[in-house]
Design a protein around this motif. Sequence first.
Motif, PDB file in Angstrom:
ATOM      1  N   LEU A 169     -13.881  77.913  17.882  1.00 57.00           N
ATOM      2  CA  LEU A 169     -14.126  78.010  16.456  1.00 57.00           C
ATOM      3  C   LEU A 169     -15.592  77.746  16.147  1.00 57.00           C
ATOM      4  CD1 LEU A 169     -11.040  76.077  15.023  1.00 57.00           C
ATOM      5  CD2 LEU A 169     -11.302  78.525  15.350  1.00 57.00           C
ATOM      6  N   LEU A 170     -16.008  78.230  14.990  1.00 58.86           N
ATOM      7  CA  LEU A 170     -17.339  77.916  14.498  1.00 58.86           C
ATOM      8  C   LEU A 170     -17.437  76.439  14.151  1.00 58.86           C
ATOM      9  CD1 LEU A 170     -18.064  80.856  12.031  1.00 58.86           C
ATOM     10  CD2 LEU A 170     -19.637  80.091  13.808  1.00 58.86           C
ATOM     11  N   GLN A 171     -18.600  75.858  14.397  1.00 57.14           N
ATOM     12  CA  GLN A 171     -18.847  74.501  13.935  1.00 57.14           C
ATOM     13  C   GLN A 171     -18.930  74.507  12.415  1.00 57.14           C
ATOM     14  OE1 GLN A 171     -22.058  72.342  15.762  1.00 57.14           O
ATOM     15  NE2 GLN A 171     -21.615  73.130  17.812  1.00 57.14           N
ATOM     16  N   PRO A 172     -18.425  73.474  11.762  1.00 55.26           N
ATOM     17  CA  PRO A 172     -18.512  73.431  10.302  1.00 55.26           C
ATOM     18  C   PRO A 172     -19.924  73.102   9.841  1.00 55.26           C
ATOM     19  CG  PRO A 172     -17.522  71.415  11.133  1.00 55.26           C
ATOM     20  CD  PRO A 172     -17.695  72.323  12.324  1.00 55.26           C
ATOM     21  N   GLY A 173     -20.292  73.645   8.678  1.00 56.79           N
ATOM     22  CA  GLY A 173     -21.601  73.353   8.129  1.00 56.79           C
ATOM     23  C   GLY A 173     -22.135  74.478   7.280  1.00 56.79           C
ATOM     24  N   LEU A 174     -23.421  74.399   6.974  1.00 57.37           N
ATOM     25  CA  LEU A 174     -24.115  75.388   6.157  1.00 57.37           C
ATOM     26  C   LEU A 174     -24.834  76.360   7.074  1.00 57.37           C
ATOM     27  CD1 LEU A 174     -24.910  76.118   3.181  1.00 57.37           C
ATOM     28  CD2 LEU A 174     -27.025  74.840   3.605  1.00 57.37           C
ATOM     29  N   TYR A 175     -24.637  77.655   6.840  1.00 57.18           N
ATOM     30  CA  TYR A 175     -25.220  78.715   7.659  1.00 57.18           C
ATOM     31  C   TYR A 175     -26.200  79.521   6.818  1.00 57.18           C
ATOM     32  CZ  TYR A 175     -21.918  77.847  11.441  1.00 57.18           C
ATOM     33  OH  TYR A 175     -21.227  77.279  12.481  1.00 57.18           O
ATOM     34  N   ALA A 176     -27.304  79.931   7.441  1.00 60.30           N
ATOM     35  CA  ALA A 176     -28.347  80.686   6.749  1.00 60.30           C
ATOM     36  C   ALA A 176     -28.394  82.116   7.268  1.00 60.30           C
ATOM     37  CB  ALA A 176     -29.709  80.017   6.950  1.00 60.30           C
ATOM     38  N   LEU A 177     -28.583  83.067   6.355  1.00 55.85           N
ATOM     39  CA  LEU A 177     -28.740  84.478   6.714  1.00 55.85           C
ATOM     40  C   LEU A 177     -30.068  84.689   7.419  1.00 55.85           C
ATOM     41  CD1 LEU A 177     -27.917  87.515   6.406  1.00 55.85           C
ATOM     42  CD2 LEU A 177     -29.158  87.476   4.227  1.00 55.85           C
ATOM     43  N   GLN A 178     -30.044  85.396   8.542  1.00 54.35           N
ATOM     44  CA  GLN A 178     -31.263  85.761   9.252  1.00 54.35           C
ATOM     45  C   GLN A 178     -31.733  87.108   8.718  1.00 54.35           C
ATOM     46  OE1 GLN A 178     -32.489  83.321  11.510  1.00 54.35           O
ATOM     47  NE2 GLN A 178     -30.830  82.381  10.330  1.00 54.35           N
ATOM     48  N   PRO A 179     -32.852  87.152   7.967  1.00 54.82           N
ATOM     49  CA  PRO A 179     -33.189  88.351   7.174  1.00 54.82           C
ATOM     50  C   PRO A 179     -33.337  89.639   7.977  1.00 54.82           C
ATOM     51  CG  PRO A 179     -34.508  86.458   6.503  1.00 54.82           C
ATOM     52  CD  PRO A 179     -33.794  86.056   7.744  1.00 54.82           C
ATOM     53  N   ASP A 180     -33.878  89.557   9.197  1.00 53.03           N
ATOM     54  CA  ASP A 180     -34.160  90.774   9.949  1.00 53.03           C
ATOM     55  C   ASP A 180     -33.189  91.025  11.098  1.00 53.03           C
ATOM     56  OD1 ASP A 180     -36.392  91.238   8.337  1.00 53.03           O
ATOM     57  OD2 ASP A 180     -37.664  89.972   9.600  1.00 53.03           O
ATOM     58  N   ALA A 181     -32.156  90.205  11.204  1.00 49.00           N
ATOM     59  CA  ALA A 181     -31.243  90.338  12.346  1.00 49.00           C
ATOM     60  C   ALA A 181     -30.472  91.654  12.312  1.00 49.00           C
ATOM     61  CB  ALA A 181     -30.271  89.163  12.380  1.00 49.00           C
ATOM     62  N   TYR A 182     -30.297  92.223  11.142  1.00 53.12           N
ATOM     63  CA  TYR A 182     -29.531  93.473  11.052  1.00 53.12           C
ATOM     64  C   TYR A 182     -30.215  94.609  11.800  1.00 53.12           C
ATOM     65  CZ  TYR A 182     -32.752  95.479   7.592  1.00 53.12           C
ATOM     66  OH  TYR A 182     -33.852  96.005   6.957  1.00 53.12           O
ATOM     67  N   LEU A 183     -31.531  94.504  11.998  1.00 53.11           N
ATOM     68  CA  LEU A 183     -32.273  95.553  12.700  1.00 53.11           C
ATOM     69  C   LEU A 183     -32.004  95.548  14.205  1.00 53.11           C
ATOM     70  CD1 LEU A 183     -35.690  95.158  10.829  1.00 53.11           C
ATOM     71  CD2 LEU A 183     -33.967  96.966  10.490  1.00 53.11           C
ATOM     72  N   ARG A 184     -31.347  94.500  14.680  1.00 54.29           N
ATOM     73  CA  ARG A 184     -31.095  94.384  16.119  1.00 54.29           C
ATOM     74  C   ARG A 184     -29.681  94.827  16.506  1.00 54.29           C
ATOM     75  NH1 ARG A 184     -33.962  89.540  15.010  1.00 54.29           N
ATOM     76  NH2 ARG A 184     -32.070  88.279  15.110  1.00 54.29           N
ATOM     77  N   ALA A 185     -29.003  95.507  15.621  1.00 53.52           N
ATOM     78  CA  ALA A 185     -27.675  96.025  15.962  1.00 53.52           C
ATOM     79  C   ALA A 185     -27.784  97.021  17.120  1.00 53.52           C
ATOM     80  CB  ALA A 185     -27.041  96.694  14.745  1.00 53.52           C
ATOM     81  N   ALA A 186     -26.781  97.019  17.979  1.00 53.65           N
ATOM     82  CA  ALA A 186     -26.796  97.911  19.140  1.00 53.65           C
ATOM     83  C   ALA A 186     -26.665  99.359  18.697  1.00 53.65           C
ATOM     84  CB  ALA A 186     -25.668  97.553  20.096  1.00 53.65           C
ATOM     85  N   PRO A 187     -27.510 100.269  19.192  1.00 55.93           N
ATOM     86  CA  PRO A 187     -27.405 101.687  18.815  1.00 55.93           C
ATOM     87  C   PRO A 187     -26.151 102.318  19.409  1.00 55.93           C
ATOM     88  CG  PRO A 187     -29.027 101.406  20.550  1.00 55.93           C
ATOM     89  CD  PRO A 187     -28.620 100.019  20.148  1.00 55.93           C
ATOM     90  N   ALA A 188     -25.668 103.338  18.751  1.00 55.68           N
ATOM     91  CA  ALA A 188     -24.526 104.096  19.260  1.00 55.68           C
ATOM     92  C   ALA A 188     -25.019 105.144  20.258  1.00 55.68           C
ATOM     93  CB  ALA A 188     -23.780 104.761  18.113  1.00 55.68           C
ATOM     94  N   ILE A 189     -24.238 105.395  21.290  1.00 55.75           N
ATOM     95  CA  ILE A 189     -24.601 106.371  22.318  1.00 55.75           C
ATOM     96  C   ILE A 189     -23.876 107.678  22.024  1.00 55.75           C
ATOM     97  CG2 ILE A 189     -24.565 106.903  24.778  1.00 55.75           C
ATOM     98  CD1 ILE A 189     -24.589 103.879  25.293  1.00 55.75           C
ATOM     99  N   PRO A 190     -24.613 108.763  21.759  1.00 51.68           N
ATOM    100  CA  PRO A 190     -23.944 110.030  21.419  1.00 51.68           C
ATOM    101  C   PRO A 190     -23.313 110.668  22.638  1.00 51.68           C
ATOM    102  CG  PRO A 190     -26.309 110.358  21.545  1.00 51.68           C
ATOM    103  CD  PRO A 190     -26.093 108.879  21.718  1.00 51.68           C
ATOM    104  N   PRO A 191     -22.235 111.398  22.444  1.00 55.44           N
ATOM    105  CA  PRO A 191     -21.657 112.146  23.562  1.00 55.44           C
ATOM    106  C   PRO A 191     -22.548 113.337  23.907  1.00 55.44           C
ATOM    107  CG  PRO A 191     -20.502 112.666  21.532  1.00 55.44           C
ATOM    108  CD  PRO A 191     -21.463 111.569  21.203  1.00 55.44           C
ATOM    109  N   THR A 192     -22.306 113.907  25.064  1.00 52.02           N
ATOM    110  CA  THR A 192     -23.091 115.065  25.494  1.00 52.02           C
ATOM    111  C   THR A 192     -22.951 116.192  24.476  1.00 52.02           C
ATOM    112  OG1 THR A 192     -22.713 114.469  27.806  1.00 52.02           O
ATOM    113  CG2 THR A 192     -23.414 116.732  27.354  1.00 52.02           C
ATOM    114  N   GLY A 193     -24.090 116.735  24.084  1.00 50.19           N
ATOM    115  CA  GLY A 193     -24.092 117.826  23.123  1.00 50.19           C
ATOM    116  C   GLY A 193     -24.348 117.403  21.702  1.00 50.19           C
TER     117      GLY A 193
END
Length: 454
Positions: free
Chosen positions: A22-46
């Motif tokens: 489980l997550l530890q209880p407490g106050l969590y802060a949004l990381q402003p630029d973390a959304y840019l590090r999402a894993a890219p999708a790999i396209p199928p051939t073609g």
Amino acid sequence: MAFFLPALALAVAGSAAAAPDLLQPGLYALQPDAYLRAAPAIPPTGDTYRQRYAHAVPAAAGVRYAFVSRDPQARLNKLVFLTDPAYQYDINGANLLCPAYAFPEWNAYSEAQPYCRTNIGASDREAALDWTATGFSVRWADRKQLLGAVQVPAQRAPTAEEAGACAIADVCAPEAYGRHINQYEVVHYRDQFTLQQPRAYVDVLHVDSALPLHAEARDAGAVATIAAGTYVAVLRRTPAWYQVEQIAQDGSAVRGWIDRDALSPLAWVVQAATTPQSTFRAGVEQGEEGARLTAIEVLDARTGQRRQVLRDFEADPIGDGDGDALLQTVDANFDGHLDLLAPGMSGGAGPNSTSNVFLFDPASGAFVYAAALSALPQLSINAHDRTLTSASRGGCCSHAAETYRYRDGALQQVGSWEETLSADGEYVETTRGTWRNGRMQYRTTRTRATPAEP
């Protein structure tokens, strides 16, 4: 045309296999630029993808912080995003982020428990959560939209074999017939929060109507007012009070106490059961599943003043007509003082019902919840031989009973009986247990089962 990528993004997030802790209880802060590090999708051939990265938290929510509670007994986290007061949650619009979630494997949304589930059943309209002990991400299924197609011309003439395959089986060599490449835009929605301030939150409460926040666990002056529709974090609970923190959108907090009588108004029903020192009232709450006993008030038999209130026990909805007979008094531990029995869990379709047992403690003059007795199904108290028995049924062909005594103030098993039908249906197996020489000893016998009547 817009549709959603299956596979990983739609997996049931937060499952025990994916995140056992489980997550530890407490106050969590949004990381402003973390959304840019999402894993890219790999396209199928073609195919080719144009990748774009976006916040999972809607801009209208204005979220910078979230707080999390952890209930170690229930193995449950509750998560609240600190949204702008004007934010309106709408599962069918852009503001589909729910203000509060409970996980893992939560699926019990109600007016009294307004916590949303997290991607159970792989719905693309429900947020997916992934977490470690000190951080979590919230995401939605990737959105994939066709932008168009590019035609690649043939490089040469087809061979005879290629011409036949293309005509008969519609398998056309790209080099000989050309091909097209589909171009898509794929948008990844993700945000990351990390633990900023650990706090010992054990629960989250949703406050339906405005309540005063008291400085102390008594009817003292209010330090703030909790607005209706607010979520507050619980630091400590007693049967009469909650110690909570009211957390603002900027992460600041005000600490105080909530009167539990004010939080959940109950119908108090006078009970016929009494003791020489006490009378009782049952606190009954009306919910979506019917009436439920959620509190017991212990009153001084002489003055009528409240001496104690009992809460935080589990009980199934009660039937109509129970009224003043919800509680019973009996000497459950044979110490000469009357104890209190209240409805417990029904055991579902079977007879394995339980009672909530509160033993009277003469030293403190209070009733104390007896967890061991309350867990025993079909509890029977036998005053003549000072034993307690418990019976249970496991399906059609398995029955059991256990016998207990109090020794030096502690509950101890002294006997057992279990009868089951063998796997081949030919024999009845009976196992008897007896307390002997300081331990339980068991003996199993087999008798041929009586054939069923034709």
